[in-house]
Design an enzyme around this catalytic site. Structure first.
Site, PDB file in Angstrom:
ATOM      1  N   SER A  40       0.900  -1.354   0.432  1.00  0.00           N
ATOM      2  CA  SER A  40      -0.084  -0.001  -0.163  1.00  0.00           C
ATOM      3  C   SER A  40       0.663   1.232   0.062  1.00  0.00           C
ATOM      4  O   SER A  40       1.050   1.811   0.869  1.00  0.00           O
ATOM      5  CB  SER A  40      -0.428  -0.418   0.997  1.00  0.00           C
ATOM      6  N   HIS A 149      -3.961  -5.870   2.746  1.00  0.00           N
ATOM      7  CA  HIS A 149      -2.887  -6.566   3.167  1.00  0.00           C
ATOM      8  C   HIS A 149      -3.821  -8.379   3.420  1.00  0.00           C
ATOM      9  O   HIS A 149      -2.981  -9.017   2.856  1.00  0.00           O
ATOM     10  CB  HIS A 149      -2.183  -6.508   4.541  1.00  0.00           C
ATOM     11  N   GLN A 157      -6.589  -0.982   7.255  1.00  0.00           N
ATOM     12  CA  GLN A 157      -5.170  -2.075   6.811  1.00  0.00           C
ATOM     13  C   GLN A 157      -4.500  -2.885   8.734  1.00  0.00           C
ATOM     14  O   GLN A 157      -4.224  -4.106   7.324  1.00  0.00           O
ATOM     15  CB  GLN A 157      -4.304  -1.628   6.034  1.00  0.00           C
ATOM     16  N   GLU A 158      -4.557  -2.534   9.185  1.00  0.00           N
ATOM     17  CA  GLU A 158      -3.959  -2.695  10.341  1.00  0.00           C
ATOM     18  C   GLU A 158      -4.994  -2.381  11.931  1.00  0.00           C
ATOM     19  O   GLU A 158      -4.818  -1.559  11.893  1.00  0.00           O
ATOM     20  CB  GLU A 158      -2.625  -2.390  10.753  1.00  0.00           C
ATOM     21  N   GLU A 193       1.135  -9.348   7.081  1.00  0.00           N
ATOM     22  CA  GLU A 193       2.001  -8.913   8.245  1.00  0.00           C
ATOM     23  C   GLU A 193       2.046 -10.126   8.989  1.00  0.00           C
ATOM     24  O   GLU A 193       2.960  -9.018  10.627  1.00  0.00           O
ATOM     25  CB  GLU A 193       2.054  -6.860   8.776  1.00  0.00           C
ATOM     26  N   ASP A 225      -3.768   1.747  11.413  1.00  0.00           N
ATOM     27  CA  ASP A 225      -3.891   2.139  10.152  1.00  0.00           C
ATOM     28  C   ASP A 225      -4.408   2.116   8.962  1.00  0.00           C
ATOM     29  O   ASP A 225      -4.435   0.938   9.154  1.00  0.00           O
ATOM     30  CB  ASP A 225      -1.512   0.923   9.945  1.00  0.00           C
ATOM     31  N   GLU A 266      -3.499   6.078  11.835  1.00  0.00           N
ATOM     32  CA  GLU A 266      -2.434   6.399  10.855  1.00  0.00           C
ATOM     33  C   GLU A 266      -3.301   6.380   9.354  1.00  0.00           C
ATOM     34  O   GLU A 266      -4.018   5.782   9.232  1.00  0.00           O
ATOM     35  CB  GLU A 266      -1.443   5.157  10.415  1.00  0.00           C
ATOM     36  N   ASP A 293       1.494   8.790   7.150  1.00  0.00           N
ATOM     37  CA  ASP A 293       2.694   7.647   6.192  1.00  0.00           C
ATOM     38  C   ASP A 293       2.407   8.185   4.732  1.00  0.00           C
ATOM     39  O   ASP A 293       3.355   8.547   4.533  1.00  0.00           O
ATOM     40  CB  ASP A 293       1.796   5.717   6.347  1.00  0.00           C
ATOM     41  N   LYS A 318       9.940   5.298   7.465  1.00  0.00           N
ATOM     42  CA  LYS A 318      10.352   4.034   6.929  1.00  0.00           C
ATOM     43  C   LYS A 318      11.762   4.230   5.941  1.00  0.00           C
ATOM     44  O   LYS A 318      10.960   5.657   5.250  1.00  0.00           O
ATOM     45  CB  LYS A 318       9.468   3.681   5.981  1.00  0.00           C
ATOM     46  N   HIS A 346       8.411  -1.536   9.687  1.00  0.00           N
ATOM     47  CA  HIS A 346       8.366  -2.048   8.338  1.00  0.00           C
ATOM     48  C   HIS A 346       8.103  -2.252   7.609  1.00  0.00           C
ATOM     49  O   HIS A 346       7.316  -1.190   6.686  1.00  0.00           O
ATOM     50  CB  HIS A 346       8.767  -3.548   8.874  1.00  0.00           C
ATOM     51  N   ARG A 347       7.785  -3.002   6.553  1.00  0.00           N
ATOM     52  CA  ARG A 347       6.887  -2.756   5.192  1.00  0.00           C
ATOM     53  C   ARG A 347       6.532  -3.995   5.377  1.00  0.00           C
ATOM     54  O   ARG A 347       6.900  -4.945   5.710  1.00  0.00           O
ATOM     55  CB  ARG A 347       7.626  -2.449   3.796  1.00  0.00           C
ATOM     56  N   SER A 348       5.271  -4.465   4.523  1.00  0.00           N
ATOM     57  CA  SER A 348       4.833  -5.530   4.333  1.00  0.00           C
ATOM     58  C   SER A 348       5.144  -6.292   3.501  1.00  0.00           C
ATOM     59  O   SER A 348       4.877  -7.588   3.616  1.00  0.00           O
ATOM     60  CB  SER A 348       3.905  -5.221   3.867  1.00  0.00           C
ATOM     61  N   LYS A 369       6.254   0.087  14.197  1.00  0.00           N
ATOM     62  CA  LYS A 369       5.986  -1.489  13.316  1.00  0.00           C
ATOM     63  C   LYS A 369       6.077  -2.031  13.010  1.00  0.00           C
ATOM     64  O   LYS A 369       7.032  -1.741  12.378  1.00  0.00           O
ATOM     65  CB  LYS A 369       4.646  -1.081  12.373  1.00  0.00           C
TER      66      LYS A 369
END
Ligand code: PGA
Ligand code: ZN
Length: 395
Positions: A40, A149, A157-158, A193, A225, A266, A293, A318, A346-348, A369
């Site tokens: 994303s 994700h 998303q999270e 993730e 997020d 986020e 983000d 990031k 981090h990234r997915s 994260k």
């Protein structure tokens, strides 16, 4: 420092897609780094160079040929010196010629080389470089995945458990909480993730479940997020098949904050909706972190804009959104200088590189994260934070 060898090779990330690992040598010293990849992604991120078929052949060739030739010809006095050289060599504002992925793999390995040369742990070298006070970040642990994700089984998303304890204590809480959630959810898939990916048709349901967990464990709260750029099409947001204007979505967030222990939100709106971010921050910012983000993409210039318009009060950091460690540090410095919180991420699509753990500790981030407990590459970041805790105690 004279870097005398440089070699990049393809490795796989957690989604089985190719990414870059770069090994550098300088006399007796050597260091390796690999770079993650987002799904994303914000439209203003530095350019991740991919071949037409999704491969990284061109990016690898750029490291192995042009960057290797240029870098091994000269001496560098600092990691900043190398990063500036790489940025100039690329010559584009978004690193699209050589690739932000190619450049960052070198930039991180270079940071490791300079830490080795100084004989200090990586987090300490980062703190010295950034002028920051190292400290353990809160763990932002991804408990439930949704959005892109997890095939939109949940709208946001999270869904994250935030734990405000030192790493060793936080991890025992996280382990118990993650197991408890697993029992509660039963047999559900895992998301990108490493968090659970259940499906609920009521927006509040994941919040109710996390709120029960928060009640059981000290110093915990909830974060999300929303990754709202992914929810935005045709001028409105869609959540669970229902359409929302920005104002209606703001009402949803305000109600969630009233009803649940929601510590941070986020990307509550899509990446161009700076005015909506600013209005939400004015309404909720005293009690809640509004985190940029996709809005800010770790870009010091975009963070300047966000500061001048009071769009947010926290920034996701990031390194691969901007492409060098030097610029990621500049993003942190601007964020912290204005009194906002930096949350490292981090990234997915991840690798086993744990640089982000040292970075978060070194800059004294508010949080990190690093994903759920269901994937080895996420656990490695938490293990590195544990090792840092022990290292720091003996220094
Ligand atoms: P990404 O998602 O790594 O897939 O971009 C992470 C995030 O949005 O924070
Ligand atoms: Zn995000």
């Amino acid at each position: 420092m004279r870097i005398d060898s440089l070699r990049a090779r393809p490795i796989f990330d957690t989604r089985g897609r190719p990414t870059i690992e770069t090994m550098l040598g300088a006399g007796p010293l050597s260091a390796t780094a690999s770079v993650p990849s987002g799904k994303s992604t914000g439209s203003h991120e530095a350019h991740e160079l991919r071949d037409a078929d999704g491969g990284v052949h061109q990016a690898l060739a750029n490291v192995n040929d042009e960057i290797a030739n240029a870098i091994t010809q000269r001496d560098f006095t600092s990691a900043d010196d190398v990063d500036s050289f790489l940025t100039e060599l690329d010559g584009t504002p978004d690193k699209s010629r050589l690739g932000a992925n190619a450049i960052l793999s070198v930039s991180i390995a270079v940071q490791r080389l300079f830490a080795l040369e100084a004989g200090v742990p990586l987090w300490k070298a980062i703190a010295t470089r950034a002028g920051t006070t190292p400290a353990a970040p809160r763990l932002y642990v991804n408990m439930m995945n949704g959005g892109i994700h997890a095939d939109f089984r949940l709208p946001f998303q999270e869904y994250i458990l935030v734990v405000g304890e030192k790493t060793s204590v936080a991890l025992s809480i996280v382990q118990a909480a993650f197991a408890k959630l697993g029992e509660r959810l039963g047999d559900v898939p895992m998301g990108d993730e490493g968090g659970y990916a259940p499906a609920f048709d009521v927006l509040e349901k994941p919040f109710e479940i996390l709120a029960e967990i928060v009640k059981e464990f000290p110093n915990t709260s909830i974060a999300i997020d929303a990754a709202a750029s992914e929810l935005f099409t045709g001028g409105h947001y869609t959540l669970l098949d229902k359409m929302y204007t920005a104002d209606e979505l703001a009402v949803v967030y305000e109600s969630l904050v009233t009803r649940f222990p929601l510590h941070s939100i986020e990307d509550p709106f899509e990446q161009e909706a700076a005015g909506d971010f600013a209005r939400l921050t004015a309404a909720l910012g005293d009690t809640t972190l509004i985190v940029g983000d996709d809005l800010t993409v770790t870009n010091p210039l975009r963070i300047d804009d966000a500061i001048s318009r009071k769009e947010i009060n926290a920034v996701l950091i990031k390194p691969n959104q901007i492409g060098t460690v030097r610029e990621a540090i500049a993003a942190v410095q601007k964020t912290q200088a204005t009194g906002w919180k930096a949350i490292c991420s981090h990234r997915s699509g991840e690798t086993d590189d744990t640089f982000i753990a040292d970075f978060a500790y070194g800059i004294g981030a508010h949080g990190i994260k690093a994903g759920g407990l269901g994937q080895k590459e996420r656990l490695e970041k938490y293990e590195r934070l544990l090792a840092i805790e022990r290292e720091a105690e003996t220094m």
